[in-house]
Structure formats: C-alpha cells, structure tokens
Motif scaffolding. Structure first.
Motif, PDB file in Angstrom:
ATOM      1  N   GLY A  75     -22.130  -5.175 -29.993  1.00  0.00           N
ATOM      2  CA  GLY A  75     -20.765  -5.681 -29.977  1.00  0.00           C
ATOM      3  C   GLY A  75     -19.690  -4.624 -29.838  1.00  0.00           C
ATOM      4  O   GLY A  75     -18.510  -4.950 -29.717  1.00  0.00           O
ATOM      5  N   ARG A  76     -20.063  -3.327 -29.826  1.00  0.00           N
ATOM      6  CA  ARG A  76     -19.055  -2.268 -29.821  1.00  0.00           C
ATOM      7  C   ARG A  76     -19.481  -1.133 -28.893  1.00  0.00           C
ATOM      8  O   ARG A  76     -20.656  -0.834 -28.739  1.00  0.00           O
ATOM      9  CB  ARG A  76     -18.851  -1.698 -31.235  1.00  0.00           C
ATOM     10  CG  ARG A  76     -18.284  -2.690 -32.214  1.00  0.00           C
ATOM     11  CD  ARG A  76     -18.489  -2.221 -33.637  1.00  0.00           C
ATOM     12  NE  ARG A  76     -17.674  -1.073 -33.974  1.00  0.00           N
ATOM     13  CZ  ARG A  76     -16.465  -1.155 -34.512  1.00  0.00           C
ATOM     14  NH1 ARG A  76     -15.942  -2.342 -34.779  1.00  0.00           N
ATOM     15  NH2 ARG A  76     -15.771  -0.081 -34.806  1.00  0.00           N
ATOM     16  N   LEU A  77     -18.462  -0.489 -28.324  1.00  0.00           N
ATOM     17  CA  LEU A  77     -18.655   0.711 -27.517  1.00  0.00           C
ATOM     18  C   LEU A  77     -17.640   1.755 -27.980  1.00  0.00           C
ATOM     19  O   LEU A  77     -16.544   1.412 -28.427  1.00  0.00           O
ATOM     20  CB  LEU A  77     -18.430   0.417 -26.032  1.00  0.00           C
ATOM     21  CG  LEU A  77     -19.345  -0.618 -25.367  1.00  0.00           C
ATOM     22  CD1 LEU A  77     -18.768  -1.040 -24.018  1.00  0.00           C
ATOM     23  CD2 LEU A  77     -20.746  -0.051 -25.197  1.00  0.00           C
ATOM     24  N   GLN A  78     -18.011   3.027 -27.864  1.00  0.00           N
ATOM     25  CA  GLN A  78     -17.077   4.114 -28.126  1.00  0.00           C
ATOM     26  C   GLN A  78     -16.856   4.883 -26.834  1.00  0.00           C
ATOM     27  O   GLN A  78     -17.788   5.056 -26.033  1.00  0.00           O
ATOM     28  CB  GLN A  78     -17.609   5.071 -29.206  1.00  0.00           C
ATOM     29  CG  GLN A  78     -17.667   4.471 -30.600  1.00  0.00           C
ATOM     30  CD  GLN A  78     -18.908   3.651 -30.832  1.00  0.00           C
ATOM     31  OE1 GLN A  78     -19.995   4.014 -30.399  1.00  0.00           O
ATOM     32  NE2 GLN A  78     -18.756   2.518 -31.496  1.00  0.00           N
ATOM     33  N   GLY A  79     -15.623   5.349 -26.646  1.00  0.00           N
ATOM     34  CA  GLY A  79     -15.316   6.074 -25.425  1.00  0.00           C
ATOM     35  C   GLY A  79     -14.281   7.164 -25.642  1.00  0.00           C
ATOM     36  O   GLY A  79     -13.668   7.258 -26.707  1.00  0.00           O
ATOM     37  N   ARG A  80     -14.112   7.998 -24.617  1.00  0.00           N
ATOM     38  CA  ARG A  80     -13.106   9.057 -24.597  1.00  0.00           C
ATOM     39  C   ARG A  80     -12.379   8.988 -23.261  1.00  0.00           C
ATOM     40  O   ARG A  80     -12.986   8.748 -22.206  1.00  0.00           O
ATOM     41  CB  ARG A  80     -13.754  10.443 -24.756  1.00  0.00           C
ATOM     42  CG  ARG A  80     -14.458  10.658 -26.088  1.00  0.00           C
ATOM     43  CD  ARG A  80     -13.461  10.782 -27.234  1.00  0.00           C
ATOM     44  NE  ARG A  80     -14.127  11.073 -28.502  1.00  0.00           N
ATOM     45  CZ  ARG A  80     -14.570  10.167 -29.348  1.00  0.00           C
ATOM     46  NH1 ARG A  80     -14.442   8.884 -29.052  1.00  0.00           N
ATOM     47  NH2 ARG A  80     -15.140  10.516 -30.489  1.00  0.00           N
ATOM     48  N   ILE A  81     -11.082   9.230 -23.287  1.00  0.00           N
ATOM     49  CA  ILE A  81     -10.291   9.191 -22.059  1.00  0.00           C
ATOM     50  C   ILE A  81     -10.650  10.372 -21.168  1.00  0.00           C
ATOM     51  O   ILE A  81     -10.687  11.520 -21.620  1.00  0.00           O
ATOM     52  CB  ILE A  81      -8.784   9.193 -22.384  1.00  0.00           C
ATOM     53  CG1 ILE A  81      -8.377   7.850 -23.007  1.00  0.00           C
ATOM     54  CG2 ILE A  81      -7.958   9.445 -21.128  1.00  0.00           C
ATOM     55  CD1 ILE A  81      -6.906   7.762 -23.340  1.00  0.00           C
ATOM     56  N   VAL A  82     -10.913  10.059 -19.907  1.00  0.00           N
ATOM     57  CA  VAL A  82     -11.150  11.090 -18.897  1.00  0.00           C
ATOM     58  C   VAL A  82      -9.883  11.327 -18.085  1.00  0.00           C
ATOM     59  O   VAL A  82      -9.499  12.462 -17.814  1.00  0.00           O
ATOM     60  CB  VAL A  82     -12.313  10.678 -17.972  1.00  0.00           C
ATOM     61  CG1 VAL A  82     -12.478  11.663 -16.817  1.00  0.00           C
ATOM     62  CG2 VAL A  82     -13.603  10.555 -18.758  1.00  0.00           C
ATOM     63  N   ALA A  83      -9.206  10.245 -17.704  1.00  0.00           N
ATOM     64  CA  ALA A  83      -7.977  10.358 -16.921  1.00  0.00           C
ATOM     65  C   ALA A  83      -7.089   9.157 -17.213  1.00  0.00           C
ATOM     66  O   ALA A  83      -7.569   8.022 -17.278  1.00  0.00           O
ATOM     67  CB  ALA A  83      -8.295  10.432 -15.426  1.00  0.00           C
ATOM     68  N   LEU A  84      -5.811   9.420 -17.377  1.00  0.00           N
ATOM     69  CA  LEU A  84      -4.835   8.359 -17.607  1.00  0.00           C
ATOM     70  C   LEU A  84      -4.328   7.873 -16.256  1.00  0.00           C
ATOM     71  O   LEU A  84      -3.854   8.661 -15.437  1.00  0.00           O
ATOM     72  CB  LEU A  84      -3.681   8.876 -18.455  1.00  0.00           C
ATOM     73  CG  LEU A  84      -2.630   7.854 -18.878  1.00  0.00           C
ATOM     74  CD1 LEU A  84      -3.248   6.802 -19.800  1.00  0.00           C
ATOM     75  CD2 LEU A  84      -1.468   8.552 -19.579  1.00  0.00           C
ATOM     76  N   ARG A  85      -4.405   6.571 -16.030  1.00  0.00           N
ATOM     77  CA  ARG A  85      -3.993   5.988 -14.750  1.00  0.00           C
ATOM     78  C   ARG A  85      -2.613   5.346 -14.846  1.00  0.00           C
ATOM     79  O   ARG A  85      -1.820   5.417 -13.904  1.00  0.00           O
ATOM     80  CB  ARG A  85      -5.029   4.961 -14.283  1.00  0.00           C
ATOM     81  CG  ARG A  85      -6.409   5.588 -14.022  1.00  0.00           C
ATOM     82  CD  ARG A  85      -7.494   4.529 -13.900  1.00  0.00           C
ATOM     83  NE  ARG A  85      -7.296   3.656 -12.744  1.00  0.00           N
ATOM     84  CZ  ARG A  85      -7.740   3.919 -11.526  1.00  0.00           C
ATOM     85  NH1 ARG A  85      -8.399   5.056 -11.296  1.00  0.00           N
ATOM     86  NH2 ARG A  85      -7.538   3.072 -10.535  1.00  0.00           N
ATOM     87  N   THR A  86      -2.341   4.663 -15.956  1.00  0.00           N
ATOM     88  CA  THR A  86      -1.028   4.055 -16.175  1.00  0.00           C
ATOM     89  C   THR A  86      -0.591   4.376 -17.585  1.00  0.00           C
ATOM     90  O   THR A  86      -1.310   4.093 -18.543  1.00  0.00           O
ATOM     91  CB  THR A  86      -1.081   2.521 -15.992  1.00  0.00           C
ATOM     92  OG1 THR A  86      -1.556   2.215 -14.682  1.00  0.00           O
ATOM     93  CG2 THR A  86       0.300   1.913 -16.188  1.00  0.00           C
ATOM     94  N   ALA A  87       0.596   4.958 -17.733  1.00  0.00           N
ATOM     95  CA  ALA A  87       1.096   5.356 -19.047  1.00  0.00           C
ATOM     96  C   ALA A  87       1.762   4.175 -19.750  1.00  0.00           C
ATOM     97  O   ALA A  87       2.199   3.205 -19.115  1.00  0.00           O
ATOM     98  CB  ALA A  87       2.091   6.502 -18.908  1.00  0.00           C
ATOM     99  N   SER A  88       1.837   4.261 -21.057  1.00  0.00           N
ATOM    100  CA  SER A  88       2.546   3.262 -21.856  1.00  0.00           C
ATOM    101  C   SER A  88       3.947   3.769 -22.176  1.00  0.00           C
ATOM    102  O   SER A  88       4.116   4.947 -22.516  1.00  0.00           O
ATOM    103  CB  SER A  88       1.790   2.990 -23.156  1.00  0.00           C
ATOM    104  OG  SER A  88       2.612   2.282 -24.071  1.00  0.00           O
ATOM    105  N   PRO A  89       4.955   2.907 -22.101  1.00  0.00           N
ATOM    106  CA  PRO A  89       6.313   3.341 -22.473  1.00  0.00           C
ATOM    107  C   PRO A  89       6.477   3.566 -23.962  1.00  0.00           C
ATOM    108  O   PRO A  89       7.513   4.069 -24.403  1.00  0.00           O
ATOM    109  CB  PRO A  89       7.191   2.178 -21.989  1.00  0.00           C
ATOM    110  CG  PRO A  89       6.273   0.985 -22.009  1.00  0.00           C
ATOM    111  CD  PRO A  89       4.923   1.507 -21.633  1.00  0.00           C
ATOM    112  N   HIS A  90       5.459   3.216 -24.748  1.00  0.00           N
ATOM    113  CA  HIS A  90       5.563   3.337 -26.199  1.00  0.00           C
ATOM    114  C   HIS A  90       4.904   4.609 -26.736  1.00  0.00           C
ATOM    115  O   HIS A  90       4.801   4.790 -27.944  1.00  0.00           O
ATOM    116  CB  HIS A  90       4.936   2.114 -26.862  1.00  0.00           C
ATOM    117  CG  HIS A  90       5.523   0.818 -26.385  1.00  0.00           C
ATOM    118  ND1 HIS A  90       6.846   0.480 -26.596  1.00  0.00           N
ATOM    119  CD2 HIS A  90       4.974  -0.204 -25.675  1.00  0.00           C
ATOM    120  CE1 HIS A  90       7.085  -0.691 -26.055  1.00  0.00           C
ATOM    121  NE2 HIS A  90       5.975  -1.134 -25.487  1.00  0.00           N
TER     122      HIS A  90
END
Length: 463
Positions: A75-90
C-alpha cells in the motif's frame, strides 16, 4: 509544456535488468512523474501511484516532479525527487541552513498558510479513515511568528569522522547533524548549545547530550548535561567553570542521568550542579517554577492562546468543579482555578511538590493535586459534589480505556480534550462517542510549526 503525470508515468521508467520485473511495475529504482496533492502525517508529500500512496520528503502539494522509487511496502511507496517539473507557488526558501539534513523540521519549505491548511487536512483525513468523517473540523489555528517559539531543546552528542558533533538526528536516521543554529528555538537555547560546543570536552566521554529550557517571559535559561555516569567532583567544577559565563540568562546548571544507550529522554534523574533547580516563567499572569524534568508547553507563542481557547470551550461558572488528569506541575490547572470553584488535578508523584509549589507561588488555594488513579480520583471528587467539567490532555498514548465511561458515570457534562497524536485522537474521540458524548468541536492547533506535528482541540458534551 511538461507531460502530465498520467501520460508520463508509464513512459519514463528506467528499463529493468534482464530477467527483472515487468516494465511499469512500481519497484525501487524506477523513475516516474507524479503530482503531489497533500502532505502526510509523517511529514512527506503524498501522491497516488497505481493504487499505492507514494511518500516523498521535502516535496510540496501542487508540485510535479520526476521521482525515483527507493522503497516499497504493501500500500505504500517511498521516493526521492530527481527533477522538479512544475513548482508550487507555496514553496518558500527555508530559514535554516540545516534544513534537508536535520530531522527536526520537515516543512520549512512551505509557507505558513499552507502549513495550517495541510494540518487541517491531516486531521480531517485521520478522522475519515477511522469512520469519523462526519465530524466538522475547524481550520487550524496558528500563532505568529512561527519562529523562535520553542522553549525546550534536546540535542545529542556523537562523533563523525573522528570529530565530536552536537545536534539533532537526521530524518528517520541515526546520523547526527552538527547543528549551529535553529530558527524555531528560543535564542537562549541556541546560545546554550553554542556554549557547550565552545566549552570543548565535558564529562570525560560520558556526555550523551544536552537539554535546555528557556523562559520566554523572564529570559532565564536552564542547561542540563545528559550523562551516562555521574560527573566526578573535578568534572562538575570544570563544567561549571566552562559554561557559567558563556550562556546569557543562565540560572541553572543541572546533571541529568540517562542510559548509556537508547533515546536521550528515557529514564532520567536530575541533580543540581550550580544555581537553582528551576527556571521562572510567567504566562498570562500565572507564575511558574519549572524543574528540569517537568512537562510544560514548549511553544511560548501558542500557550497563552491555547489557555484562552480552553477556558472558552470549558466555560466554567464560579461554582464548577473541573477534573484534570495529567496535570503535571499545574501549567493549565492554575488558569482553570482562577475561573472555577475547584480543580481536582492528577499528577505524577515526582511532580507533586512542584505542582503544589506553583499553586502557593500564585496564592491559589482552590486546586488539589493528587497522585492516585484518575478514575478513582474522579469517583471521589464526584462524591463531594457535582463534577461538571473535565480537561483531558493525555500523553501520546491517549486516554486510559476506562476513563471515558468513568466521566459519564460521574455525570461530567462537558469534556475538553487536547491530543498530540492523530491515532490517539481518533481512538479517544471514538471512545467518548461510544459512551454518549457528542463531539461539538474539532480544531487543530499548530503548536509545532515547520513540522507535521500538531495538537487537536476537541470539545464533547454529554447527550
């Protein structure tokens, strides 16, 4: 324009090794593109991947990113960001140079309104998962500024590459980050941490960490050295000499016995090295003497407002009796006593003297502190007159199983509850409902900004 997560999810994974899993299966090592929709209770950002929840640290709602999967469980996966494609304004720039390595804060990259919004969602989601989704959850309350609010610090000592380090553990790990500054801590605590580092070798290898208390109103500081063995006389003299003039506002230097292994806060005993064995604090007109090992609200900005909300929810009349288990040294008790006829407070035996001393310090005579079982204390209080109100703020494990029914047997009409664990909050709210209490308010309180941790205020009335 970047591809949407749904189109990109199956097209970007790295090819599996020969004989490995089928292409597209969410296994460690695969790269996928996802969009995060909310934050989780352990601090990670969450996304849904093929029916499983993906948890990624230091991401944000609204971001789209390429993520490498690093772990999988049912039911769960863990991950790490490789590349940001769309940024959040927050997303904002974190204030702390240790953010991303130190495990103390997980949300410094989120603006504060977003943190409050996400904490509201955390409570709603937790209640919904346990069948309590019909309860209305008010927007989370926070206090500005969400910095320099914390009046209690615990740091650990270790070594890295043969050099001593003093600081906090990494997020979910055992590695210690050598912390030089901390923007959520009171300045006095940061100064004490720097003083221990500058003093050099203290304790002859037995020093396992330090604990600091800083009083917001008086500026007083208590510094406790956590040691696995008692300091010899020469070691005590050296510690006092090395630290005495390095910490502004220092009024107390303590030695705290801790186990050789395990978490710093378990099994402690305190003794005085220099000064006095408490610091003086004042909150909303009530004065306190706070010993080294006492529980006391650690957010100096939130505590006065929390007291005000508790009193508004309890709405005590001049003739009311309030029962309060887990009263500690009277942090809430003394404010309640000013508004009610009587407060029956239950505390730990080691804190009993300090609780009574705080009552005498404020010349408050209409509260009684006991060390007996809360159910027995409630039954005894009810025999002397009606007990209409109860304030419950249990430790992380939540309420004793028999307390909700005992409250109903004693005809307690209104219960105000402060919970610090979402799991315990859900269990306790359900338990109060099963014995006939109607939940009239659920409100998250942000007592720990920059993290996923929170307090939940619940009001319940007898049906």
């Amino acid at each position: 324009m970047p591809a949407s997560p749904s189109r990109d999810r199956g097209a970007r994974p790295q090819p599996p090794p020969a004989g490995g899993p089928k292409r597209g299966r969410p296994v460690p090592g695969r790269q996928i593109t996802v969009r995060f929709d909310r934050m989780g209770p352990d601090g990670e950002a969450l996304a849904l991947v093929e029916g499983r929840t993906l948890l990624v640290p230091y991401a944000a709602p609204g971001e789209e990113a390429t993520v490498r999967l690093v772990g999988a469980a049912p039911g769960r996966l863990q991950g790490r960001i490789v590349a940001l494609r769309t940024a959040s304004p927050h997303v904002v720039r974190p204030r702390c140079p240790h953010f991303g390595r130190c495990g103390g804060c997980q949300w410094q990259h989120l603006d504060y309104p977003t943190q409050l919004e996400q904490k509201t969602l955390l409570v709603r989601d937790a209640l919904a998962r346990t069948g309590l989704g019909g309860l209305r959850v008010d927007p989370a309350v926070g206090w500005n500024p969400p910095w320099e609010f914390r009046t209690r610090l615990e740091a650990v000592v270790g070594t890295r590459d043969g050099h001593p380090v003093l600081g906090f553990f990494t997020w979910g790990g055992e590695r210690i980050v050598d912390v030089r500054t901390c923007p959520v801590q009171a300045p006095g605590s940061v100064a004490a941490l720097a003083a221990v580092r500058a003093a050099g070798e203290i304790g002859g290898g037995t020093l396992r960490g330090v604990m600091v208390r800083a009083a917001a109103a008086t500026g007083e500081v208590m510094l406790a050295l956590a040691v696995s063995e008692p300091l010899p006389l020469a070691g005590r003299a050296m510690a006092v000499h090395a630290l005495l003039d390095r910490v502004p506002g220092l009024v107390s230097l303590m030695e705290v016995r801790v186990p050789r292994r395990g978490h710093l806060i378990h099994g402690r005993r305190a003794s005085l090295l220099w000064g006095r064995d408490y610091i003086r604090e004042e909150v909303a007109g009530i004065r306190y003497h706070i010993p080294a090992l006492a529980e006391f609200p650690a957010n100096a900005h939130a505590f006065p407002g929390t007291v005000e909300m508790l009193l508004a929810e309890l709405d005590p009349a001049a003739g009311d009796t309030i029962v309060e288990p887990d009263a500690g040294i009277g942090a809430y008790t003394l404010h309640l006593a000013l508004a009610a006829h009587r407060v029956v407070a239950l505390t730990d035996a080691r804190l009993l003297d300090a609780a009574w001393a705080n009552a005498r310090l404020n010349r408050i005579a209409n509260c009684q502190f006991y060390t007996r079982d809360p159910v027995r204390a409630l039954e005894k209080a009810a025999r002397s007159g009606p007990v209409r109100l109860a304030l419950l703020h249990p430790p992380g494990a939540g309420l004793p199983p028999d307390l909700p029914r005992a409250l109903r047997r004693a005809s307690v009409g209104r219960v105000v509850y402060l919970g610090r664990s979402l799991g315990a909050v859900c269990r306790d709210v359900a338990a109060l409902g099963r014995v006939g209490y109607a939940i009239t308010r659920v409100r998250p309180l942000d007592t720990s900004p920059q993290t996923s941790r929170l307090t939940v205020l619940v009001t319940a009335s007898a049906g």
